[in-house]
Design an enzyme around this catalytic site. Structure first.
Site, mmCIF file in Angstrom:
data_model
loop_
_atom_site.group_PDB
_atom_site.id
_atom_site.type_symbol
_atom_site.label_atom_id
_atom_site.label_comp_id
_atom_site.label_asym_id
_atom_site.label_seq_id
_atom_site.Cartn_x
_atom_site.Cartn_y
_atom_site.Cartn_z
ATOM 1 N N ALA A 1 -4.200 -4.510 4.066
ATOM 2 C CA ALA A 1 -3.673 -3.136 4.003
ATOM 3 C C ALA A 1 -3.438 -2.721 2.555
ATOM 4 O O ALA A 1 -3.791 -1.604 2.148
ATOM 5 C CB ALA A 1 -2.373 -3.042 4.806
ATOM 6 N N LYS A 2 -2.860 -3.617 1.764
ATOM 7 C CA LYS A 2 -2.534 -3.271 0.366
ATOM 8 C C LYS A 2 -3.790 -3.165 -0.498
ATOM 9 O O LYS A 2 -3.835 -2.362 -1.429
ATOM 10 C CB LYS A 2 -1.551 -4.287 -0.212
ATOM 11 C CG LYS A 2 -0.167 -4.249 0.437
ATOM 12 C CD LYS A 2 0.499 -2.883 0.302
ATOM 13 C CE LYS A 2 1.976 -2.920 0.661
ATOM 14 N NZ LYS A 2 2.613 -1.591 0.554
ATOM 15 N N TYR B 1 -1.204 -7.888 5.718
ATOM 16 C CA TYR B 1 -0.541 -7.178 4.619
ATOM 17 C C TYR B 1 -1.481 -7.031 3.415
ATOM 18 O O TYR B 1 -1.599 -5.946 2.843
ATOM 19 C CB TYR B 1 0.718 -7.967 4.250
ATOM 20 C CG TYR B 1 1.599 -7.350 3.206
ATOM 21 C CD1 TYR B 1 2.496 -6.336 3.522
ATOM 22 C CD2 TYR B 1 1.559 -7.796 1.896
ATOM 23 C CE1 TYR B 1 3.321 -5.787 2.551
ATOM 24 C CE2 TYR B 1 2.384 -7.262 0.924
ATOM 25 C CZ TYR B 1 3.274 -6.252 1.252
ATOM 26 O OH TYR B 1 4.097 -5.713 0.287
ATOM 27 N N ASP C 1 8.368 8.692 11.008
ATOM 28 C CA ASP C 1 7.591 7.464 11.106
ATOM 29 C C ASP C 1 6.228 7.761 10.481
ATOM 30 O O ASP C 1 5.458 8.561 11.023
ATOM 31 C CB ASP C 1 7.466 7.098 12.597
ATOM 32 C CG ASP C 1 6.609 5.868 12.830
ATOM 33 O OD1 ASP C 1 5.965 5.386 11.877
ATOM 34 O OD2 ASP C 1 6.594 5.388 13.982
HETATM 35 P P1 NDP Z 1 12.342 -2.637 2.226
HETATM 36 O O1 NDP Z 1 12.197 -3.428 3.474
HETATM 37 O O2 NDP Z 1 13.594 -2.723 1.440
HETATM 38 O O3 NDP Z 1 12.031 -1.099 2.513
HETATM 39 C C1 NDP Z 1 10.968 -0.704 3.323
HETATM 40 C C2 NDP Z 1 11.064 0.787 3.532
HETATM 41 O O4 NDP Z 1 9.955 1.222 4.327
HETATM 42 C C3 NDP Z 1 12.334 1.197 4.293
HETATM 43 O O5 NDP Z 1 12.847 2.359 3.712
HETATM 44 C C4 NDP Z 1 11.821 1.483 5.697
HETATM 45 O O6 NDP Z 1 12.589 2.482 6.392
HETATM 46 C C5 NDP Z 1 10.468 2.049 5.369
HETATM 47 N N1 NDP Z 1 9.577 2.038 6.525
HETATM 48 C C6 NDP Z 1 9.145 0.966 7.237
HETATM 49 N N2 NDP Z 1 8.373 1.384 8.255
HETATM 50 C C7 NDP Z 1 8.328 2.741 8.190
HETATM 51 C C8 NDP Z 1 7.709 3.747 8.967
HETATM 52 N N3 NDP Z 1 6.922 3.452 10.031
HETATM 53 N N4 NDP Z 1 7.891 5.035 8.594
HETATM 54 C C9 NDP Z 1 8.658 5.356 7.526
HETATM 55 N N5 NDP Z 1 9.274 4.452 6.760
HETATM 56 C C10 NDP Z 1 9.116 3.161 7.098
HETATM 57 O O7 NDP Z 1 11.095 -3.093 1.331
HETATM 58 P P2 NDP Z 1 10.757 -2.868 -0.210
HETATM 59 O O8 NDP Z 1 11.617 -1.845 -0.811
HETATM 60 O O9 NDP Z 1 10.671 -4.204 -0.835
HETATM 61 O O10 NDP Z 1 9.252 -2.331 -0.072
HETATM 62 C C11 NDP Z 1 8.842 -1.047 -0.486
HETATM 63 C C12 NDP Z 1 7.338 -1.071 -0.698
HETATM 64 O O11 NDP Z 1 7.016 -2.006 -1.739
HETATM 65 C C13 NDP Z 1 6.553 -1.535 0.530
HETATM 66 O O12 NDP Z 1 5.374 -0.778 0.645
HETATM 67 C C14 NDP Z 1 6.223 -2.976 0.208
HETATM 68 O O13 NDP Z 1 5.075 -3.417 0.876
HETATM 69 C C15 NDP Z 1 6.008 -2.882 -1.302
HETATM 70 N N6 NDP Z 1 6.108 -4.154 -1.987
HETATM 71 C C16 NDP Z 1 7.294 -4.868 -1.979
HETATM 72 C C17 NDP Z 1 7.361 -6.073 -2.642
HETATM 73 C C18 NDP Z 1 8.609 -6.896 -2.678
HETATM 74 O O14 NDP Z 1 8.542 -8.030 -3.188
HETATM 75 N N7 NDP Z 1 9.745 -6.417 -2.210
HETATM 76 C C19 NDP Z 1 6.189 -6.610 -3.343
HETATM 77 C C20 NDP Z 1 5.030 -5.785 -3.301
HETATM 78 C C21 NDP Z 1 5.004 -4.594 -2.646
HETATM 79 P P3 NDP Z 1 13.898 2.119 7.293
HETATM 80 O O15 NDP Z 1 14.568 0.980 6.581
HETATM 81 O O16 NDP Z 1 14.680 3.397 7.295
HETATM 82 O O17 NDP Z 1 13.413 1.755 8.652
#
Ligand code: NDP
Length: 247
Positions: free
Chosen positions: A159-160, A156, A63
């Protein structure tokens, strides 16, 4: 295969963008540590794909909001691969709501994961980077929301935006040590994170995207790969991967 011999850690490697990044780095020769939080099976599937490519990988549950967990993850990487060269801070969540309705715990969860998680992982990796004396690359996944702001995403977006300011500050701190720190700011990318957005919202956003479509995780991974293996004179930068949404 420019990343042959390099070791990369991808936080949130079980999610859409993280998985695409892990695979892109593995295709280029890097050994990858695939961090996950809750989705072990999704992460294990990515590891299988890495191994099918002939690559090496390691699964690690942590985490990112917990400093000790991040320290443990870097230690496990060093125990397994004896080095670490690239850190991709990709783990993220969103808990959208108008500020008037936002619960304090949704503010905390989003800033703890998206911003403090970056702090925790960067802090844990710096010592090994400095000890190795071979530079290092940190790539933080921000968001266009952190540049333009977004209604319903004060937590969000803050944070970003913090991730971008953090990236620039750490780039200044670490430049003289040859450690490059950059960010990627995606727009609307088709992953689990955006799958549950109301169709009406998606229909409103689409006309504002110059390329007239949402992005794919692989298209974010292309920018990350550039920053991870090329980009020798790039630090403190933000690459926007949004199909022209923020123009
Ligand atoms: P997903 O929801 O597909 O993936 C999110 C990932 O973050 C998962 O692997 C999840 O792990 C992991 N995660 C969440 N909380 C924790 C934690 N406390 N510790 C460790 N891992 C954690 O989202 P995306 O792939 O879309 O997002 C990836 C990144 O891109 C993020 O930072 C998001 O903010 C950013 N982003 C995404 C956009 C979009 O349109 N999709 C746009 C702009 C930015 P698990 O599933 O194993 O719990």
């Amino acid at each position: 295969m420019d990343l042959q011999g390099k070791v990369a850690l991808v936080t949130g490697g079980s999610g859409g963008i993280g998985a695409a990044i892990a695979l892109a780095l593995a295709r280029d020769g890097a050994a990858v540590v695939i961090n996950y939080h809750r989705q072990k099976e999704a992460a294990a599937e990515i590891l299988r794909e890495v191994e099918l490519l002939g690559g090496r990988g390691l699964l690690y549950q942590a985490d990112v909001t917990q400093p000790e967990a991040c320290e443990g993850m870097i230690k496990a990487t060093l125990d397994h691969f004896s080095r670490i060269d690239i850190l991709i801070n990709n783990a993220g969540i969103r808990r959208d709501n108008l500020l008037a309705l936002m619960k304090p715990e949704d503010w905390d969860a989003v800033t703890d994961t998206n911003l403090k998680g970056v702090f925790n992982c960067c802090k844990a990796v710096l010592r090994p980077f400095l000890r190795q004396k071979s530079g290092g690359r940190i790539i933080n996944i921000s968001s266009v929301a952190g540049i333009t702001g977004n209604s319903g995403q004060t937590n969000y977006a803050a944070a970003k935006a913090g991730v971008i300011a953090f990236t620039r500050s750490l780039a200044k701190e670490m430049g003289r040590r040859g450690i490059l720190v950059n960010a990627v700011a995606p727009g609307m990318i088709e992953t689990r994170m955006t799958a549950d957005l109301p169709q009406q919202l998606k229909d409103t956003v689409l006309p504002h995207i110059a390329l007239q479509r949402f992005g794919r995780p692989e298209e974010v991974a292309e920018a990350v790969l550039f920053l991870a293996r090329s980009a020798h004179y790039v630090t403190g930068s933000v690459i926007v991967v949004d199909g022209g949404m923020s123009l």
